[in-house]
Design an enzyme around this catalytic site. Structure first.
Site, mmCIF file in Angstrom:
data_model
loop_
_atom_site.group_PDB
_atom_site.id
_atom_site.type_symbol
_atom_site.label_atom_id
_atom_site.label_comp_id
_atom_site.label_asym_id
_atom_site.label_seq_id
_atom_site.Cartn_x
_atom_site.Cartn_y
_atom_site.Cartn_z
ATOM 1 N N ASP B 32 6.945 3.782 5.108
ATOM 2 C CA ASP B 32 6.304 3.753 3.793
ATOM 3 C C ASP B 32 6.776 4.955 2.978
ATOM 4 O O ASP B 32 7.932 5.382 3.116
ATOM 5 C CB ASP B 32 4.775 3.737 3.996
ATOM 6 C CG ASP B 32 4.056 2.994 2.896
ATOM 7 O OD1 ASP B 32 4.123 3.456 1.762
ATOM 8 O OD2 ASP B 32 3.424 1.967 3.169
ATOM 9 N N HIS B 105 0.808 5.878 -1.440
ATOM 10 C CA HIS B 105 0.830 4.565 -0.778
ATOM 11 C C HIS B 105 0.920 4.695 0.744
ATOM 12 O O HIS B 105 0.179 4.041 1.488
ATOM 13 C CB HIS B 105 2.018 3.783 -1.337
ATOM 14 C CG HIS B 105 2.069 2.338 -0.972
ATOM 15 N ND1 HIS B 105 2.560 1.899 0.235
ATOM 16 C CD2 HIS B 105 1.706 1.230 -1.657
ATOM 17 C CE1 HIS B 105 2.502 0.574 0.267
ATOM 18 N NE2 HIS B 105 1.979 0.144 -0.872
ATOM 19 N N SER B 435 0.052 -4.842 0.693
ATOM 20 C CA SER B 435 0.320 -3.553 1.341
ATOM 21 C C SER B 435 -0.917 -3.040 2.058
ATOM 22 O O SER B 435 -0.812 -2.332 3.060
ATOM 23 C CB SER B 435 0.708 -2.501 0.298
ATOM 24 O OG SER B 435 2.071 -2.536 0.014
#
Lengths: 84, 660
Positions: B32, B105, B435
């Site tokens: 990520d 994220h 996600s």
């Protein structure tokens, strides 16, 4: 054309078991294969656990030439992914 | 995350986990945007030494020391050679050339999968509670592969290569690209060999919904995860001058607006730009907007950016109306000014008032956090849908997990909106996407892997899928927010994950590497293509063997009937029969399972045998299913469910039929 001169990253999948006996290490074989199609290209990564091969910056003509070498299974242009 | 542990009944899993549990030996590799190691979600209190088999490392860099890792966060590396070669050398004034997460994220996804328990978690007071990952005892290794300019396949493959070599037991990838053949897709290739080495690979399905055939990461050896809501909402009310009160959502937490009405204007009437209705940067006229509530249309630029645009033009608040593309889906945002996001229907009602009243007024009232929302889950409109464009005979997505308004850990580098102008710092953030659903499944896979260290990745995937649910407790089918109607297996796959049941599935559909190679033979891949995917040099597809995709021991069924020529519209009496073979492995006590099938009226389904008796754990029994159907108009679809049960366990598989 400009597109033919422009280098892109390609992922090269190799048949590891087909490494000629002259090479002691796969990375040397990958490097020699790359060197045979390009004087300037350098290996960015070598893959060994979930793929066999390497990636390098190549012109489209160099990538096509690489495809024809013994032990080369596939040459794929890099793809950009995005977060979900 | 807060609330999703309760929503998924994780508290009930403890009693089901065997004494031999090795969950703390499982390391979840998250590919990520990196990690914010200072987050309390990586607290390693109570953890024993890192497993001796672990070969990963914590890479030192300018803003990242090896001391950032601990017994919870056991690895942190970055892969940027492909990115830098394709773009430019990383500008370290803009992004960290290190495992550090500048975006948020990656910190969000890794803490969702396996973050430690953190009391008092919240975002600006919203979604308050005790946050935890799905597997609190699993450890985390982060592999930063995504940068400001994107995530490049050469870096992703290098990270997968390293993660598997390091000793990760689960890989979590909340990223993807377009639809492409498996032999060209680096994630599919990396995942194939990771799975062959016993690693579960869980990937996000993509945010291309609600359009059909919009999936990413659809190789059958990958667990492809779609997104649903949980039973939590963040209401914010648009109170109009005509007395109407319409409910939207918001995570705004600053000074509230007065309950007295404010002048109200449509952004499209406060601009000289053709796309001014979208509240794009620099398009609103301050003299028209100042002190007013502004209605902006959703689309093109980020939802939160529209709030900044309204604020910068002097607006008092914002109502953000969905377009047809988003329908009634409400995604909460930590707006910088009083704001609420409303669905398309309510947006139309508001516009109708706005355009008909000569002096429209409105205000916005924030409702805070509400739980116990029903129905839940519902399928998120953005969640990518099947059927698979590459292999319609494999049903995808595989499973649904929470992916809407998920609170989890956040970076200290940017505020909750991710906008450069947002100076707020929060330890947690609430965001949405597949996600967010993917790491829920990754963490649960780690939970199962710890509980049953001898289970293969496909057995773990099967347990998660066959125990998932597709109906609410009252028996109604899970809804799709995009349509307001019942979701189909092309939206939810096998259904919504149910962790306590997944820990005791009774039977599993196991798949070996050789089975996957037979699958590639069935796809008529060339030897070179199969060798590139599998790394196996001695692989062959036997000329005398008839390979069939329908023989892959998949936990769900997808049958793509071909429409007889000339059948379009009127149909034809010609009946086609497709046979699937499956093998079930007993992972529970001895027992006798009986099959029941709910078939659509267009399809006749015959299962043989109808009963399977297992005398011992590990025993395997096979069955065949024949699906027979007359031709239907091209584009038709129908659905059903096939269930094996011993009275205690329910081993369910969705059935999806299409006519092309």
């Amino acid at each position: 054309s400009l597109a033919e001169l422009r280098k892109k990253t390609y992922i090269v999948h190799m048949a590891k078991a087909q490494m000629p006996a002259a090479f002691a290490e796969h990375s040397r074989w990958y490097d020699a294969s790359l060197r045979s199609v390009s004087d300037t290209a350098e290996v960015l990564y070598t893959y060994d656990t979930v793929a066999h091969g390497f990636c390098a910056r190549l012109t489209p003509a160099e990538a096509r030439a690489l495809e024809d070498l013994p032990g080369v299974l596939a040459v794929h242009p890099e793809v950009r992914y995005e977060l979900h | 995350t807060t609330r999703t542990p309760e929503f998924l009944h994780l508290d009930r899993t403890e009693a089901l986990i065997p004494q031999s549990n090795t969950e703390s030996d499982v390391i979840v590799g998250v590919l990520d945007t990196g990690v914010w190691p200072e987050s309390r979600s990586y607290d390693d209190a109570g953890f024993g030494p890192v497993p001796a088999s672990w070969r990963g490392e914590c890479v030192e860099a300018k803003d990242f020391t090896a001391a950032a890792c601990n017994r919870k966060l056991v690895g942190a590396q970055f892969f940027s050679k492909g990115y830098e070669a394709a773009t430019n050398p990383i500008d370290e004034s803009k992004e960290s050339k290190s495992p550090r997460d500048d975006d948020g994220h990656g910190t969000h996804t890794s803490s969702t999968a396996a973050g430690s328990t953190v009391a008092g978690a919240n975002l600006l007071g919203y979604a308050a509670g005790t946050a935890r990952g799905m597997s609190t005892r699993a450890r985390i290794a982060v592999y930063k592969v995504c940068w400001l300019g994107g995530c490049f396949s050469s870096d992703i493959l290098a990270a997968m290569d390293k993660a598997v070599d390091d000793g990760c037991g689960v890989l979590s990838l909340s990223l993807g690209g377009g639809t492409t053949d498996y032999f060209r897709d680096s994630i599919a290739i990396g995942a194939f060999n990771a799975v062959a080495k016993g690693v579960v690979v869980s990937c996000s399905a993509g945010n291309g919904g609600p359009s059909s055939s919009t999936l990413s990461n659809e190789a059958p050896w990958i667990t492809t995860v779609g997104a649903g809501t949980i039973d939590r909402d963040f209401p914010a009310y648009a109170v109009l001058g005509n007395g109407k009160n319409l409910t939207g959502v918001s995570l705004y937490s600053g000074k509230p607006l007065s309950s007295s009405p404010y002048p109200f204007i449509y952004a499209g009437n406060a601009t000289n730009a053709t796309n001014g209705n979208l509240c794009m940067q620099g398009t609103l006229l301050p003299d028209k907007v100042s002190g007013k509530i502004v209605l902006c249309d959703r689309g093109i630029n980020a939802r939160v950016q529209k709030g900044f645009v309204v604020r910068d033009a002097g607006g008092a608040g914002m109502i953000l109306a969905n377009s047809a593309a988003n329908g009634e889906e409400l995604v909460a945002d930590a707006h910088i000014l009083p704001a609420t996001g409303v669905g398309q229907r309510d947006g139309d009602v508001i516009k109708s008032y706005l355009f008909s009243d000569p002096n429209p007024t409105a205000t916005i009232a924030i409702g805070g956090t509400k739980v116990g929302i029903t129905p839940s889950p519902v399928v998120a409109a953005f969640s990518s849908r099947g059927p698979s464009a590459i292999t319609p005979d494999i049903l995808k997505p595989d499973i649904l997990a929470p992916g809407v308004n998920i609170l989890a850990a956040w970076t200290g580098k940017v505020g909750p909106t991710g906008q450069a102008a947002d100076r707020r710092q929060t330890d947690f953030n609430i965001i949405s996407g597949t996600s967010m659903s993917c790491p829920h499944i990754s963490g649960l896979a780690a939970l199962l892997k710890g509980a049953y260290s001898d289970w293969s990745p496909s057995a773990i995937k099967s347990a998660l899928m066959t125990t998932s649910y597709s109906v609410y407790p009252n028996g109604d089918r899970i809804l799709d927010v995009a349509t307001g109607r019942a979701a189909t297996p092309f939206d939810i796959g096998a259904g919504h994950v149910d962790p306590p049941k997944a820990l005791d599935p009774g039977l599993v559909y196991d798949i070996t590497t050789d089975d996957y190679i037979d699958f590639l033979c069935a796809l008529k891949y060339t030897m070179l293509q199969i060798q590139a995917v599998s790394r196996k040099q001695n692989v062959t597809c036997d000329n005398k063997t008839i390979y069939s995709v329908s023989d892959l021991n998949y936990p769900s069924f997808s049958v793509a009937f071909e429409t007889a020529s000339g059948a379009g519209g009127g149909g034809s009496s010609k009946t086609t029969t497709v046979k699937h073979k499956r093998t079930l492995t007993n992972v529970g006590a001895p027992g006798t399972y009986k099959v029941t099938v709910s078939a659509p009226e267009e399809v006749s389904v015959e299962v043989y045998p109808q009963e399977l008796s297992f005398a011992s754990s590990g025993e395997r029994k096979s069955y065949t299913v024949s699906f027979s159907a007359a031709s239907q108009p091209s584009g038709s679809a129908a659905f059903g469910r096939l269930v094996w049960s011993d009275g205690q366990h329910v081993v369910a598989s969705p059935l999806a039929f299409t006519w092309t």
